[in-house]
Design a protein around this motif. Structure first.
Motif, mmCIF file in Angstrom:
data_model
loop_
_atom_site.group_PDB
_atom_site.id
_atom_site.type_symbol
_atom_site.label_atom_id
_atom_site.label_comp_id
_atom_site.label_asym_id
_atom_site.label_seq_id
_atom_site.Cartn_x
_atom_site.Cartn_y
_atom_site.Cartn_z
ATOM 1 N N VAL A 28 23.368 20.113 25.730
ATOM 2 C CA VAL A 28 23.753 21.406 25.163
ATOM 3 C C VAL A 28 22.494 22.230 24.905
ATOM 4 O O VAL A 28 21.697 21.901 24.021
ATOM 5 C CB VAL A 28 24.541 21.229 23.844
ATOM 6 N N SER A 29 22.325 23.279 25.672
ATOM 7 C CA SER A 29 21.089 24.055 25.593
ATOM 8 C C SER A 29 21.062 25.021 24.420
ATOM 9 O O SER A 29 19.999 25.294 23.853
ATOM 10 C CB SER A 29 20.889 24.845 26.905
ATOM 11 N N ASP A 30 22.190 25.542 24.027
ATOM 12 C CA ASP A 30 22.242 26.525 22.948
ATOM 13 C C ASP A 30 22.137 25.838 21.591
ATOM 14 O O ASP A 30 22.911 24.931 21.284
ATOM 15 C CB ASP A 30 23.545 27.324 23.034
ATOM 16 N N ARG A 31 21.187 26.281 20.765
ATOM 17 C CA ARG A 31 20.940 25.633 19.478
ATOM 18 C C ARG A 31 22.139 25.748 18.542
ATOM 19 O O ARG A 31 22.517 24.784 17.872
ATOM 20 C CB ARG A 31 19.703 26.250 18.812
ATOM 21 N N GLU A 32 22.773 26.919 18.496
ATOM 22 C CA GLU A 32 23.924 27.103 17.617
ATOM 23 C C GLU A 32 25.084 26.206 18.023
ATOM 24 O O GLU A 32 25.768 25.639 17.166
ATOM 25 C CB GLU A 32 24.356 28.567 17.622
ATOM 26 N N ASP A 33 25.297 26.055 19.333
ATOM 27 C CA ASP A 33 26.355 25.155 19.807
ATOM 28 C C ASP A 33 26.054 23.710 19.435
ATOM 29 O O ASP A 33 26.961 22.951 19.063
ATOM 30 C CB ASP A 33 26.513 25.283 21.329
ATOM 31 N N ARG A 34 24.772 23.324 19.525
ATOM 32 C CA ARG A 34 24.401 21.955 19.138
ATOM 33 C C ARG A 34 24.693 21.711 17.660
ATOM 34 O O ARG A 34 25.215 20.659 17.280
ATOM 35 C CB ARG A 34 22.916 21.690 19.422
ATOM 36 N N GLU A 35 24.353 22.687 16.832
ATOM 37 C CA GLU A 35 24.589 22.540 15.399
ATOM 38 C C GLU A 35 26.083 22.470 15.083
ATOM 39 O O GLU A 35 26.507 21.693 14.219
ATOM 40 C CB GLU A 35 23.934 23.710 14.656
ATOM 41 N N THR A 36 26.865 23.280 15.795
ATOM 42 C CA THR A 36 28.317 23.253 15.568
ATOM 43 C C THR A 36 28.910 21.909 15.973
ATOM 44 O O THR A 36 29.710 21.318 15.228
ATOM 45 C CB THR A 36 29.010 24.377 16.353
ATOM 46 N N LEU A 37 28.506 21.400 17.140
ATOM 47 C CA LEU A 37 29.012 20.105 17.589
ATOM 48 C C LEU A 37 28.542 18.975 16.676
ATOM 49 O O LEU A 37 29.268 17.998 16.469
ATOM 50 C CB LEU A 37 28.567 19.844 19.032
ATOM 51 N N ALA A 38 27.352 19.108 16.117
ATOM 52 C CA ALA A 38 26.858 18.093 15.185
ATOM 53 C C ALA A 38 27.700 18.075 13.911
ATOM 54 O O ALA A 38 27.822 17.026 13.257
ATOM 55 C CB ALA A 38 25.395 18.360 14.848
ATOM 56 N N ARG A 39 28.285 19.230 13.551
ATOM 57 C CA ARG A 39 29.175 19.267 12.390
ATOM 58 C C ARG A 39 30.560 18.734 12.723
ATOM 59 O O ARG A 39 31.263 18.232 11.854
ATOM 60 C CB ARG A 39 29.285 20.700 11.858
ATOM 61 N N LEU A 40 30.955 18.860 13.986
ATOM 62 C CA LEU A 40 32.298 18.444 14.387
ATOM 63 C C LEU A 40 32.365 17.003 14.869
ATOM 64 O O LEU A 40 33.461 16.470 15.060
ATOM 65 C CB LEU A 40 32.820 19.364 15.498
ATOM 66 N N MET A 41 31.210 16.374 15.089
ATOM 67 C CA MET A 41 31.179 14.998 15.590
ATOM 68 C C MET A 41 30.288 14.133 14.711
ATOM 69 O O MET A 41 29.413 14.639 14.011
ATOM 70 C CB MET A 41 30.681 14.957 17.037
ATOM 71 N N SER A 42 30.528 12.838 14.778
ATOM 72 C CA SER A 42 29.719 11.894 14.014
ATOM 73 C C SER A 42 29.730 10.555 14.731
ATOM 74 O O SER A 42 30.304 10.420 15.823
ATOM 75 C CB SER A 42 30.261 11.741 12.590
ATOM 76 N N GLN A 43 29.124 9.556 14.104
ATOM 77 C CA GLN A 43 29.107 8.207 14.657
ATOM 78 C C GLN A 43 29.682 7.202 13.664
ATOM 79 O O GLN A 43 29.368 6.020 13.713
ATOM 80 C CB GLN A 43 27.673 7.822 15.043
ATOM 81 N N SER A 44 30.553 7.674 12.787
ATOM 82 C CA SER A 44 31.168 6.785 11.806
ATOM 83 C C SER A 44 32.547 7.294 11.448
ATOM 84 O O SER A 44 32.908 8.423 11.794
ATOM 85 C CB SER A 44 30.302 6.692 10.538
ATOM 86 N N SER A 45 33.310 6.459 10.754
ATOM 87 C CA SER A 45 34.659 6.820 10.315
ATOM 88 C C SER A 45 34.797 6.581 8.819
ATOM 89 O O SER A 45 34.365 5.543 8.309
ATOM 90 C CB SER A 45 35.716 5.993 11.058
ATOM 91 N N THR A 46 35.412 7.536 8.141
ATOM 92 C CA THR A 46 35.634 7.405 6.700
ATOM 93 C C THR A 46 37.093 7.641 6.316
ATOM 94 O O THR A 46 37.424 7.600 5.134
ATOM 95 C CB THR A 46 34.751 8.401 5.918
ATOM 96 N N SER A 47 37.955 7.890 7.313
ATOM 97 C CA SER A 47 39.366 8.182 7.032
ATOM 98 C C SER A 47 40.255 7.242 7.838
ATOM 99 O O SER A 47 40.065 7.093 9.061
ATOM 100 C CB SER A 47 39.696 9.638 7.389
ATOM 101 N N PHE A 48 41.232 6.639 7.158
ATOM 102 C CA PHE A 48 42.129 5.690 7.802
ATOM 103 C C PHE A 48 43.553 5.924 7.316
ATOM 104 O O PHE A 48 43.774 6.444 6.219
ATOM 105 C CB PHE A 48 41.693 4.249 7.508
ATOM 106 N N SER A 49 44.508 5.523 8.144
ATOM 107 C CA SER A 49 45.916 5.733 7.793
ATOM 108 C C SER A 49 46.737 4.517 8.166
ATOM 109 O O SER A 49 46.291 3.658 8.946
ATOM 110 C CB SER A 49 46.475 6.964 8.532
ATOM 111 N N VAL A 50 47.949 4.458 7.619
ATOM 112 C CA VAL A 50 48.870 3.390 7.997
ATOM 113 C C VAL A 50 50.305 3.914 7.932
ATOM 114 O O VAL A 50 50.709 4.544 6.961
ATOM 115 C CB VAL A 50 48.690 2.142 7.097
ATOM 116 N N TRP A 51 51.022 3.717 9.034
ATOM 117 C CA TRP A 51 52.476 3.919 9.079
ATOM 118 C C TRP A 51 53.110 2.560 8.828
ATOM 119 O O TRP A 51 52.728 1.559 9.449
ATOM 120 C CB TRP A 51 52.907 4.401 10.447
#
Length: 310
Positions: free
Chosen positions: A255-278
């Motif tokens: 991703v060449s655009d700095r603003e796009d990189r920052e936005t994707l960094a806010r929308l993605m991660s490498q961990s999970s903190t939310s879980f559900s069960v039906w």
């Protein structure tokens, strides 16, 4: 003689009447006893359903992070380019009640609230079209509680904008604001249609997609909300070829655009903190108890939970 016979006949009729009355009373008592017994049995099954669902919910939520972490490690060792499913199915029978369980990693799914705030309602609708089959997609009726953050920023002060950036209010607070639920049930003939239709999306994620556990569709949906579809596919392709690469490395390379990189960094991660069960608790002769529970940890470390019954 006639008097004695009349008297005997009267006594006989009285005895017969008393017998009929006793039989009637015994029948009423038997029916009432049977009714009370059925009510007691029904109350017992209801208690078993609720007690079992509550016990399973607590146990599974406590073990969910570890379970999905272990599944991710196994998937990585088996096929690094193929992520594990963001859910886990099981069936358990306890005391005559069968509990069908669907445990989910909410941060490995597309967060509709995050997508809506960053890309708007039209893009969210298109994403749902890619994630759902035709029958489920026909039942989508988005009814957001608020306008997208992208449309409301101009009316906010700088402090309000920063607060909204960190933790935007929920636009979709339940599945009833995403689907026409009666139509979904009617389409598939079962209330189990909702759990099956929502295995790839959530309204209760952290707002960041765990790209290490997410499907190709989920990654393309989130990345495609920020960058062009071709660039999103290039980003996904590089990650699948180099599954050990970190998120910053991938974004810097693709991703060449700095603003796009920052936005994707806010929308993605490498961990999970939310879980559900039906949990679907079914037993013979009684309506199923279907419960959906979700638990997440916010940025301050506090646990948030929600529960719905269908």
């Amino acid at each position: 003689m006639r008097t004695d016979r009349a008297r005997s006949g009267y006594v006989l009729l009285t005895v017969i009447a008393v017998c009929v009355l006793m039989v009637t009373l015994l029948s009423v008592l038997a029916n009432r006893s049977l009714s009370r017994g059925l009510e007691a049995a029904d109350a017992q099954r209801s208690l078993q359903q609720r007690w079992g669902a509550q016990t399973l919910e607590r146990a599974l939520m406590a073990q969910a992070p570890k379970l999905f972490e272990e599944r991710a490690e196994l998937a990585q060792a088996r096929n690094p380019s193929q992520p594990p499913e963001p859910y886990y199915r099981a069936a358990i029978t306890l005391g005559g009640v069968t509990f069908d369980v669907l445990l989910g990693d909410e941060d490995a799914k597309v967060d509709l609230n995050a997508l809506y705030h960053y890309a708007g309602q039209a893009q969210t609708n298109r994403c749902l079209g890619d994630l759902l089959d035709f029958g489920s997609n026909r039942c989508v009726r988005l009814r957001p509680a608020i306008e997208p953050r992208m449309d409301s920023r101009s009316s906010l002060t700088s402090d309000e904008e920063l607060e909204a950036e960190m933790d935007p209010p929920k636009a979709f607070r339940s599945w009833g604001e995403v689907f026409e639920l009666p139509m979904l049930t009617s389409t598939y003939g079962s209330t189990a249609a909702l759990p099956n239709a929502t295995t790839g999306m959530t309204c209760w994620g952290s707002g960041q997609l765990n790209f290490q556990r997410a499907s190709d569709q989920a990654i393309l949906a989130v990345a495609g909300a920020v960058i062009q579809d071709g660039a999103a596919r290039d980003l996904l392709g590089r990650y699948r070829r180099s599954p050990t690469a970190t998120l910053p490395m991938l974004l810097q390379a693709e991703v060449s655009d700095r603003e796009d990189r920052e936005t994707l960094a806010r929308l993605m991660s490498q961990s999970s903190t939310s879980f559900s069960v039906w949990i679907d608790a079914s037993t013979q002769g009684r309506k199923s108890l279907r419960r959906f529970s979700v638990q997440s940890r916010d940025r301050e470390g506090d646990i948030r939970s929600a529960r719905f019954e269908f």
